[in-house]
Design a protein around this motif. Structure first.
Motif, PDB file in Angstrom:
ATOM      1  N   UNK A 168       0.834  -1.211   0.000  1.00  0.00           N
ATOM      2  CA  UNK A 168       0.000   0.000   0.000  1.00  0.00           C
ATOM      3  C   UNK A 168       0.863   1.253   0.000  1.00  0.00           C
ATOM      4  N   UNK A 169       1.936   1.234   0.783  1.00  0.00           N
ATOM      5  CA  UNK A 169       2.817   2.397   0.845  1.00  0.00           C
ATOM      6  C   UNK A 169       3.495   2.610  -0.509  1.00  0.00           C
ATOM      7  N   UNK A 170       3.869   1.499  -1.137  1.00  0.00           N
ATOM      8  CA  UNK A 170       4.519   1.573  -2.445  1.00  0.00           C
ATOM      9  C   UNK A 170       3.581   2.212  -3.476  1.00  0.00           C
ATOM     10  N   UNK A 171       2.336   1.800  -3.436  1.00  0.00           N
ATOM     11  CA  UNK A 171       1.342   2.315  -4.380  1.00  0.00           C
ATOM     12  C   UNK A 171       1.201   3.820  -4.206  1.00  0.00           C
ATOM     13  N   UNK A 172       1.180   4.200  -2.925  1.00  0.00           N
ATOM     14  CA  UNK A 172       1.019   5.606  -2.585  1.00  0.00           C
ATOM     15  C   UNK A 172       2.235   6.428  -3.041  1.00  0.00           C
ATOM     16  N   UNK A 173       3.400   5.795  -3.077  1.00  0.00           N
ATOM     17  CA  UNK A 173       4.601   6.498  -3.554  1.00  0.00           C
ATOM     18  C   UNK A 173       4.726   6.422  -5.079  1.00  0.00           C
ATOM     19  N   UNK A 220       0.638  10.887   5.029  1.00  0.00           N
ATOM     20  CA  UNK A 220       0.491  12.285   5.439  1.00  0.00           C
ATOM     21  C   UNK A 220       1.766  13.079   5.157  1.00  0.00           C
ATOM     22  N   UNK A 221       2.905  12.481   5.488  1.00  0.00           N
ATOM     23  CA  UNK A 221       4.198  13.146   5.261  1.00  0.00           C
ATOM     24  C   UNK A 221       4.395  13.423   3.763  1.00  0.00           C
ATOM     25  N   UNK A 222       4.095  12.398   2.952  1.00  0.00           N
ATOM     26  CA  UNK A 222       4.294  12.529   1.505  1.00  0.00           C
ATOM     27  C   UNK A 222       3.378  13.618   0.942  1.00  0.00           C
ATOM     28  N   UNK A 223       2.138  13.659   1.438  1.00  0.00           N
ATOM     29  CA  UNK A 223       1.182  14.665   0.955  1.00  0.00           C
ATOM     30  C   UNK A 223       1.632  16.069   1.288  1.00  0.00           C
ATOM     31  N   UNK A 224       2.122  16.207   2.517  1.00  0.00           N
ATOM     32  CA  UNK A 224       2.583  17.513   2.977  1.00  0.00           C
ATOM     33  C   UNK A 224       3.759  18.003   2.127  1.00  0.00           C
ATOM     34  N   UNK A 225       4.690  17.102   1.869  1.00  0.00           N
ATOM     35  CA  UNK A 225       5.867  17.453   1.070  1.00  0.00           C
ATOM     36  C   UNK A 225       5.461  17.784  -0.367  1.00  0.00           C
ATOM     37  N   UNK A 226       4.518  16.966  -0.881  1.00  0.00           N
ATOM     38  CA  UNK A 226       4.116  17.134  -2.279  1.00  0.00           C
ATOM     39  C   UNK A 226       3.310  18.410  -2.474  1.00  0.00           C
ATOM     40  N   UNK A 231       7.401  15.559  -5.484  1.00  0.00           N
ATOM     41  CA  UNK A 231       8.402  14.775  -4.750  1.00  0.00           C
ATOM     42  C   UNK A 231       9.560  14.380  -5.654  1.00  0.00           C
ATOM     43  N   UNK A 232      10.755  14.759  -5.241  1.00  0.00           N
ATOM     44  CA  UNK A 232      11.937  14.332  -5.990  1.00  0.00           C
ATOM     45  C   UNK A 232      12.204  12.862  -5.699  1.00  0.00           C
ATOM     46  N   UNK A 233      12.929  12.255  -6.610  1.00  0.00           N
ATOM     47  CA  UNK A 233      13.272  10.843  -6.466  1.00  0.00           C
ATOM     48  C   UNK A 233      13.978  10.583  -5.120  1.00  0.00           C
ATOM     49  N   UNK A 234      14.873  11.486  -4.735  1.00  0.00           N
ATOM     50  CA  UNK A 234      15.640  11.264  -3.502  1.00  0.00           C
ATOM     51  C   UNK A 234      14.730  11.358  -2.272  1.00  0.00           C
ATOM     52  N   UNK A 237      12.835   8.184  -2.077  1.00  0.00           N
ATOM     53  CA  UNK A 237      13.722   7.135  -1.574  1.00  0.00           C
ATOM     54  C   UNK A 237      13.873   7.242  -0.057  1.00  0.00           C
ATOM     55  N   UNK A 238      13.975   8.481   0.453  1.00  0.00           N
ATOM     56  CA  UNK A 238      14.093   8.660   1.905  1.00  0.00           C
ATOM     57  C   UNK A 238      12.803   8.233   2.613  1.00  0.00           C
ATOM     58  N   UNK A 239      11.660   8.539   1.996  1.00  0.00           N
ATOM     59  CA  UNK A 239      10.375   8.107   2.568  1.00  0.00           C
ATOM     60  C   UNK A 239      10.318   6.576   2.610  1.00  0.00           C
ATOM     61  N   UNK A 240      10.696   5.961   1.497  1.00  0.00           N
ATOM     62  CA  UNK A 240      10.668   4.497   1.413  1.00  0.00           C
ATOM     63  C   UNK A 240      11.614   3.886   2.442  1.00  0.00           C
ATOM     64  N   UNK A 241      12.800   4.447   2.541  1.00  0.00           N
ATOM     65  CA  UNK A 241      13.806   3.894   3.440  1.00  0.00           C
ATOM     66  C   UNK A 241      13.383   4.061   4.898  1.00  0.00           C
ATOM     67  N   UNK A 242      12.824   5.231   5.235  1.00  0.00           N
ATOM     68  CA  UNK A 242      12.398   5.481   6.615  1.00  0.00           C
ATOM     69  C   UNK A 242      11.201   4.598   6.977  1.00  0.00           C
ATOM     70  N   UNK A 243      10.325   4.360   5.991  1.00  0.00           N
ATOM     71  CA  UNK A 243       9.192   3.447   6.224  1.00  0.00           C
ATOM     72  C   UNK A 243       9.707   2.027   6.460  1.00  0.00           C
TER      73      UNK A 243
END
Ligand code: KG4
Ligand code: ZN
Length: 342
Positions: A168-173, A220-226, A231-234, A237-243
């Motif tokens: 689900x997180x992957x889909x969202x990213x 929520x974090x991704x939405x706020x940033x976007x 969202x840049x690729x990096x 990647x940081x969102x994915x890695x932190x998740x």
């Protein structure tokens, strides 16, 4: 003894031939990823139809590859559940049909028991008893395994399964289906400490899991940033890695607690998320530091496969005096603790 294993519980059609003496003689996996990818998830009806198309040709191919004839097969093991009912019915019907035609036992296998016993395909094999962490798309379980069929569920997820949270997180990213492995790949290029996501339930007693709050925090974090800029690729990647780091922290902490509470010394990791490299590395580090052992089946035995079904079927081979039944068994839901000892 040679067992034909059949797996069709979800989106992989798989067939294996397992010999007691010579090990795996054939192992074929046909993935349906291309069929389901446009829909962003598994479409049950399409899964069933593709199993129908692929299963018998795969059986034929496995026999040819190993230069075996049907008369060499001693039993046919198939995944009887849990899983998608239509998909299960295809494997159950074909496997039972073959067994009846060949006059050999048909052996219904519990999919999660098969995942649990997959490490028995490897050397060295883990000895019983052990603690098992079963992490797949549908399940997240900690099980004390005393022997085949001796299972005590110590903890499980209260909401999403670990694999489901990955997907689900992957889909969202914006990652294509199937998301888990893609997210793991992206995470490999990111910083695990850039975002501090919650580790739900970790400060609570017990051995249950929860992942849905974590998934929401990432959304929520991704939405706020976007909202500020794309969202840049990096950043992705940081969102994915932190998740991923949060999921791994949760899984590792629960395993350590369960080992402590049960005094078990061996941990077996099974199911698709068990293929995750970060999880493997962290568990290995943490357990080695405590003088405990961890066992992983190789990648292709972690995700859905028929080799593990053949292993479980071998352990469940009916005794000589058992009445032979060709009743077709398929159960969408099936509790692991219902199983009787082998
Ligand atoms: O055991 P499995 O093949 O199928 C069942 O659910 O029974 O597990 C599939 C799950 C999916 O959710 C997939 O995204 C996840 O395992 N998965 C991974 C990785 N490889 C597969 N999750 C995280 N990291 C991976 N490398
Ligand atoms: Zn599975």
């Amino acid at each position: 003894m040679i067992i034909l294993g059949v797996e069709t519980s979800c989106d992989e059609t798989s067939v294996a031939l397992l010999d007691d003496d010579r090990g795996l003689l054939a192992h074929l996996v046909h993935s349906q990823i291309a069929i389901h990818a446009p829909f962003g998830g598994v479409v049950p009806e399409l899964a069933s139809r593709d199993h129908i198309r692929k299963l018998l040709p795969l059986v034929r191919q496995a026999l040819e590859q190993s230069s075996l004839r049907s008369s060499d097969i001693d039993g046919v093991a198939y995944t009887a559940g849990p899983g998608l009912i239509g998909a299960l019915l295809v494997g159950a019907t074909v496997a039972t049909g073959l067994a009846a035609a060949w006059r050999r036992p048909a052996i219904p296998v519990h999919h999660m028991e098969a995942h649990l016993l997959a490490p028995l395909l490897e050397t060295p094999r883990p000895g019983f008893p052990f603690l098992a962490l079963l992490v797949s798309g549908g399940h997240t379980l900690l099980v004390a395994v005393g022997g085949v069929g001796d299972y005590r569920v110590l903890g499980q997820t209260l909401d999403d399964a670990a694999g489901e949270a990955f997907d689900k997180t992957a889909k969202m990213l914006g990652l294509p289906y199937p998301g888990g492995p893609q997210l793991a790949r992206l995470a490999g290029t990111g910083r695990p400490d850039r975002f501090r996501f919650p580790r739900p339930m970790l400060n609570r007693a017990g051995l249950d899991f929860s992942f849905s709050g974590l998934k929401t925090a990432v959304v929520l974090e991704a939405r706020q940033l976007a909202a500020a800029r794309p969202l840049e690729e990096s950043v992705r990647a940081d969102l994915a890695s932190s998740f991923q780091e949060a999921v791994v922290d949760i899984l590792v902490a629960r395993c350590l607690r369960a080992l402590e509470q049960t005094s078990l010394t061996r941990l077996v990791v099974a199911g698709g998320v068990g293929a995750n490299q970060r999880l493997r590395q962290r568990l290995r580090d943490e357990l080695t530091a405590r003088g405990r052992e961890v066992y992983y089946p190789r990648h292709e035995f972690c995700t859905d496969n028929a080799a593990m079904v053949a292993v479980a079927g071998r352990r469940r081979f009916p005794s000589r005096d058992a009445t032979r039944s060709y009743a077709i068994t398929a159960r969408a839901r099936w509790d692991l603790e219902e199983l009787a000892p082998a």
